[in-house]
Structure formats: C-alpha cells, structure tokens
Design a protein around this motif. Structure first.
Motif, PDB file in Angstrom:
ATOM      1  N   ILE A  31      44.806  52.524  26.334  1.00 42.18           N
ATOM      2  CA  ILE A  31      43.800  51.667  25.712  1.00 42.18           C
ATOM      3  C   ILE A  31      44.437  51.057  24.480  1.00 42.18           C
ATOM      4  CG2 ILE A  31      41.511  51.557  24.657  1.00 42.18           C
ATOM      5  CD1 ILE A  31      40.732  54.006  26.314  1.00 42.18           C
ATOM      6  N   ARG A  32      44.236  49.761  24.298  1.00 46.61           N
ATOM      7  CA  ARG A  32      44.896  49.057  23.196  1.00 46.61           C
ATOM      8  C   ARG A  32      43.986  47.958  22.651  1.00 46.61           C
ATOM      9  NH1 ARG A  32      46.635  47.436  28.060  1.00 46.61           N
ATOM     10  NH2 ARG A  32      48.072  49.181  28.218  1.00 46.61           N
ATOM     11  N   ALA A  33      44.371  47.408  21.529  1.00 43.79           N
ATOM     12  CA  ALA A  33      43.632  46.285  20.941  1.00 43.79           C
ATOM     13  C   ALA A  33      44.250  44.975  21.395  1.00 43.79           C
ATOM     14  CB  ALA A  33      43.650  46.376  19.424  1.00 43.79           C
ATOM     15  N   GLY A  34      43.412  43.956  21.495  1.00 44.00           N
ATOM     16  CA  GLY A  34      43.934  42.644  21.852  1.00 44.00           C
ATOM     17  C   GLY A  34      44.668  42.007  20.693  1.00 44.00           C
ATOM     18  N   PHE A 125      41.430  48.187  28.422  1.00 39.82           N
ATOM     19  CA  PHE A 125      41.580  49.451  29.139  1.00 39.82           C
ATOM     20  C   PHE A 125      42.420  49.207  30.388  1.00 39.82           C
ATOM     21  CE2 PHE A 125      37.772  49.711  26.712  1.00 39.82           C
ATOM     22  CZ  PHE A 125      37.423  51.037  26.523  1.00 39.82           C
ATOM     23  N   ASP A 126      43.407  50.047  30.631  1.00 38.67           N
ATOM     24  CA  ASP A 126      44.061  50.039  31.937  1.00 38.67           C
ATOM     25  C   ASP A 126      43.119  50.720  32.935  1.00 38.67           C
ATOM     26  OD1 ASP A 126      46.266  48.799  30.940  1.00 38.67           O
ATOM     27  OD2 ASP A 126      47.543  50.585  30.914  1.00 38.67           O
ATOM     28  N   ASP A 153      33.897  42.241  31.645  1.00 34.08           N
ATOM     29  CA  ASP A 153      35.356  42.175  31.649  1.00 34.08           C
ATOM     30  C   ASP A 153      35.741  40.701  31.542  1.00 34.08           C
ATOM     31  OD1 ASP A 153      38.057  42.477  32.036  1.00 34.08           O
ATOM     32  OD2 ASP A 153      37.913  42.990  34.161  1.00 34.08           O
ATOM     33  N   ILE A 154      36.460  40.340  30.488  1.00 35.88           N
ATOM     34  CA  ILE A 154      36.742  38.927  30.246  1.00 35.88           C
ATOM     35  C   ILE A 154      38.146  38.507  30.659  1.00 35.88           C
ATOM     36  CG2 ILE A 154      35.075  38.781  28.370  1.00 35.88           C
ATOM     37  CD1 ILE A 154      37.331  39.046  26.377  1.00 35.88           C
ATOM     38  N   ASP A 155      38.932  39.400  31.271  1.00 32.70           N
ATOM     39  CA  ASP A 155      40.298  38.985  31.612  1.00 32.70           C
ATOM     40  C   ASP A 155      40.523  38.730  33.097  1.00 32.70           C
ATOM     41  OD1 ASP A 155      40.607  41.456  32.838  1.00 32.70           O
ATOM     42  OD2 ASP A 155      42.034  42.230  31.399  1.00 32.70           O
ATOM     43  N   LYS A 156      39.657  39.247  33.974  1.00 33.49           N
ATOM     44  CA  LYS A 156      39.727  38.990  35.416  1.00 33.49           C
ATOM     45  C   LYS A 156      40.981  39.531  36.093  1.00 33.49           C
ATOM     46  CE  LYS A 156      35.848  36.976  34.900  1.00 33.49           C
ATOM     47  NZ  LYS A 156      34.619  37.751  35.179  1.00 33.49           N
ATOM     48  N   GLU A 157      41.754  40.364  35.400  1.00 32.83           N
ATOM     49  CA  GLU A 157      42.905  41.014  36.019  1.00 32.83           C
ATOM     50  C   GLU A 157      42.434  42.261  36.753  1.00 32.83           C
ATOM     51  OE1 GLU A 157      45.941  39.809  36.127  1.00 32.83           O
ATOM     52  OE2 GLU A 157      45.449  38.084  34.872  1.00 32.83           O
ATOM     53  N   ALA A 158      43.082  42.576  37.872  1.00 32.02           N
ATOM     54  CA  ALA A 158      42.641  43.701  38.700  1.00 32.02           C
ATOM     55  C   ALA A 158      42.978  45.055  38.083  1.00 32.02           C
ATOM     56  CB  ALA A 158      43.268  43.597  40.091  1.00 32.02           C
ATOM     57  N   ASP A 159      43.986  45.098  37.201  1.00 28.79           N
ATOM     58  CA  ASP A 159      44.438  46.385  36.671  1.00 28.79           C
ATOM     59  C   ASP A 159      44.026  46.647  35.228  1.00 28.79           C
ATOM     60  OD1 ASP A 159      46.036  44.394  35.704  1.00 28.79           O
ATOM     61  OD2 ASP A 159      47.932  45.438  36.037  1.00 28.79           O
ATOM     62  N   THR A 160      43.289  45.717  34.613  1.00 28.79           N
ATOM     63  CA  THR A 160      42.837  45.927  33.239  1.00 28.79           C
ATOM     64  C   THR A 160      41.387  45.485  33.073  1.00 28.79           C
ATOM     65  OG1 THR A 160      43.631  43.747  32.523  1.00 28.79           O
ATOM     66  CG2 THR A 160      45.143  45.609  32.240  1.00 28.79           C
ATOM     67  N   ILE A 161      40.742  46.063  32.076  1.00 35.16           N
ATOM     68  CA  ILE A 161      39.402  45.651  31.676  1.00 35.16           C
ATOM     69  C   ILE A 161      39.484  45.271  30.199  1.00 35.16           C
ATOM     70  CG2 ILE A 161      36.981  46.326  31.420  1.00 35.16           C
ATOM     71  CD1 ILE A 161      37.534  48.557  33.471  1.00 35.16           C
ATOM     72  N   THR A 162      39.145  44.047  29.875  1.00 38.94           N
ATOM     73  CA  THR A 162      39.167  43.593  28.487  1.00 38.94           C
ATOM     74  C   THR A 162      37.743  43.277  28.046  1.00 38.94           C
ATOM     75  OG1 THR A 162      41.386  42.652  28.733  1.00 38.94           O
ATOM     76  CG2 THR A 162      40.076  41.898  26.863  1.00 38.94           C
ATOM     77  N   CYS A 171      31.561  55.024  26.112  1.00 39.51           N
ATOM     78  CA  CYS A 171      31.457  53.965  27.116  1.00 39.51           C
ATOM     79  C   CYS A 171      31.640  54.515  28.529  1.00 39.51           C
ATOM     80  CB  CYS A 171      32.439  52.842  26.837  1.00 39.51           C
ATOM     81  SG  CYS A 171      34.117  53.354  26.486  1.00 39.51           S
ATOM     82  N   LEU A 172      30.919  53.902  29.441  1.00 37.85           N
ATOM     83  CA  LEU A 172      30.955  54.256  30.857  1.00 37.85           C
ATOM     84  C   LEU A 172      31.464  53.048  31.627  1.00 37.85           C
ATOM     85  CD1 LEU A 172      30.178  56.303  33.118  1.00 37.85           C
ATOM     86  CD2 LEU A 172      27.917  55.218  33.142  1.00 37.85           C
ATOM     87  N   ILE A 173      32.534  53.244  32.398  1.00 32.23           N
ATOM     88  CA  ILE A 173      33.062  52.169  33.222  1.00 32.23           C
ATOM     89  C   ILE A 173      32.188  52.032  34.465  1.00 32.23           C
ATOM     90  CG2 ILE A 173      35.051  51.294  34.502  1.00 32.23           C
ATOM     91  CD1 ILE A 173      35.515  51.481  31.500  1.00 32.23           C
ATOM     92  N   LEU A 174      31.710  50.832  34.707  1.00 31.35           N
ATOM     93  CA  LEU A 174      30.942  50.532  35.908  1.00 31.35           C
ATOM     94  C   LEU A 174      31.718  49.533  36.748  1.00 31.35           C
ATOM     95  CD1 LEU A 174      27.385  49.941  34.341  1.00 31.35           C
ATOM     96  CD2 LEU A 174      28.274  52.070  35.302  1.00 31.35           C
ATOM     97  N   TYR A 175      31.446  49.526  38.041  1.00 30.91           N
ATOM     98  CA  TYR A 175      32.100  48.526  38.889  1.00 30.91           C
ATOM     99  C   TYR A 175      31.159  48.089  40.000  1.00 30.91           C
ATOM    100  CZ  TYR A 175      33.173  52.526  41.962  1.00 30.91           C
ATOM    101  OH  TYR A 175      33.080  53.640  42.765  1.00 30.91           O
TER     102      TYR A 175
END
Length: 217
Positions: A31-34, A125-126, A153-162, A171-175
């Motif tokens: 997990i990192r900052a933008g 988040f990865d 999720d604002i990045d639309k990448e399959a391997d990250t959530i921004t 926080c709870l990840i939902l999909y």
C-alpha cells in the motif's frame, strides 16, 4: 511489509512509513501514497509544517493489517447495513479482504494519531493475486467511526486499486464481476434488411445508367 520514504521539506525531512501485515497465510499487498508530498502536507498542521521547514525532522506512519474476517461484530454490522444500501444502487457486490488501518505522526518529542487529512489524498492498494479477475470492478468501503463511505477505484488497472480518501479509516475491499460484451454485438451482421437496401441501390444505379444511355441516342 515495510516501506519507508523520505520527503525533504525546507530545512527538515519527513519520513513516511507504510507497514502492512496479515493475520492469514496470505502475504499482505503493498500500500502506498499517490503523492507523498501531498500526503505530508495533509497530515501535519500549518504550525507543524513550519517547524519542519525550519529544520525539525518528523515521521508519519501508516499501518494496515489484512484479515479475511472483520474482527468486531459491531463494525461487521455497520458494514452489512452499508452494503445493503450500496446494492440497492449498483447491484450485488462481494466482499474481499478487510484492513484495520492506523496512522500516527511525530515531530520533535510530540506524537499523535492521524484520523483525518486536510485534503483528499490518493492511496494505492495492490490487489491480492487471488482476488484478481478479468472484468472485475473494485471498491473500497471505508468505515470512519461508524460512518461508511464507498470509494471508487479511479485507476482502472486490474492489479491495483487507487482511491482518494480524506481520513485514515478501516476499509473493506469489495468487488463486482461484470458481464463481458458478447462478440456478436461487436461484429457487423448481414441481415435481410441489409440485402433489401443493397438491391434497391442496385436497381437505382441500373435505372440511372440506362437513362443516361437513352439520353445520348
């Protein structure tokens, strides 16, 4: 997982630490900052930032502990109510993993918790490998002292959530799994109506040609 980044500001520096841990056999994602400079500006008050500019060193630390289950029945109930309302708007969602989040800051001899940020900051988040799937949409349901907020999720990448967040909250990840477009909808299909139109065009063209021939005689 431990990641440390140093940000220079004026005559001082700020060390930004991200710690991730897991209560399961699965390793926690990174997990990192933008934008780390923006993160520092949002965590410290104007007075604290002036101390750093004058040469003080500071630290801000974020800890995220991943779990398959929500550890508190009270928090679990809050999420259940929030998810029921969400599903009325966007349809069925599934639960991924839960993160217990904590943050503290220290400057000089004083330290305190970081609950809110002065402005929204991007966190990335990865996505754990077992949660990655094609045509899957991810969300983060943040719970700040009982108030649940759905973050897209604002990045639309399959391997990250921004996400953009203005507080440090559990926080709870939902999909949500989407339905891929049918190949037939993207291909041109010849139908009887197409053939009828082509026939009309041929007849009009033939008539025009014959008419021009007769006009020259």
């Amino acid at each position: 997982m431990h990641e440390s980044t140093q940000i220079s500001r004026g005559e001082g520096t700020v060390t930004v630490i991200f710690n991730t841990a897991s209560t399961t056999e699965i390793s926690p994602p990174a997990i990192r900052a933008g934008d780390y400079t923006q993160l520092v500006d949002s965590c410290f008050t104007a007075k604290e930032l002036s101390y750093i500019d004058e040469g003080s060193n500071a630290e801000v630390s974020f800890t995220f502990v991943m779990s398959d289950e929500i550890p508190s029945s009270e928090i679990s109930s809050q999420y259940e109510i929030a998810i029921a309302n969400i599903e009325k708007e966007i349809g069925k969602v599934s639960e991924g993993v839960f993160f217990d989040a904590r943050s503290t800051k220290a400057i000089g001899d004083s330290d305190s918790s970081v609950d809110s940020l002065k402005e929204p900051v991007e966190f990335q988040f990865d996505v754990p490998l077992y949660l990655r799937k094609e045509n899957r949409e991810y969300y983060v349901l943040a719970n700040n002292k009982g108030v649940c907020t759905l973050l897209n999720d604002i990045d639309k990448e399959a391997d990250t959530i921004t996400i953009e967040a203005n507080s440090i909250a559990n926080c709870l990840i939902l999909y949500q799994d989407g339905v891929p477009k049918s190949e037939s909808t993207s291909k041109f299909q010849i139908t009887s109506s197409h053939l009828f139109i082509v026939s009309i065009l041929i007849l009009v063209g033939t008539w025009f040609f014959v008419d021009r021939v007769h006009s020259r005689i």
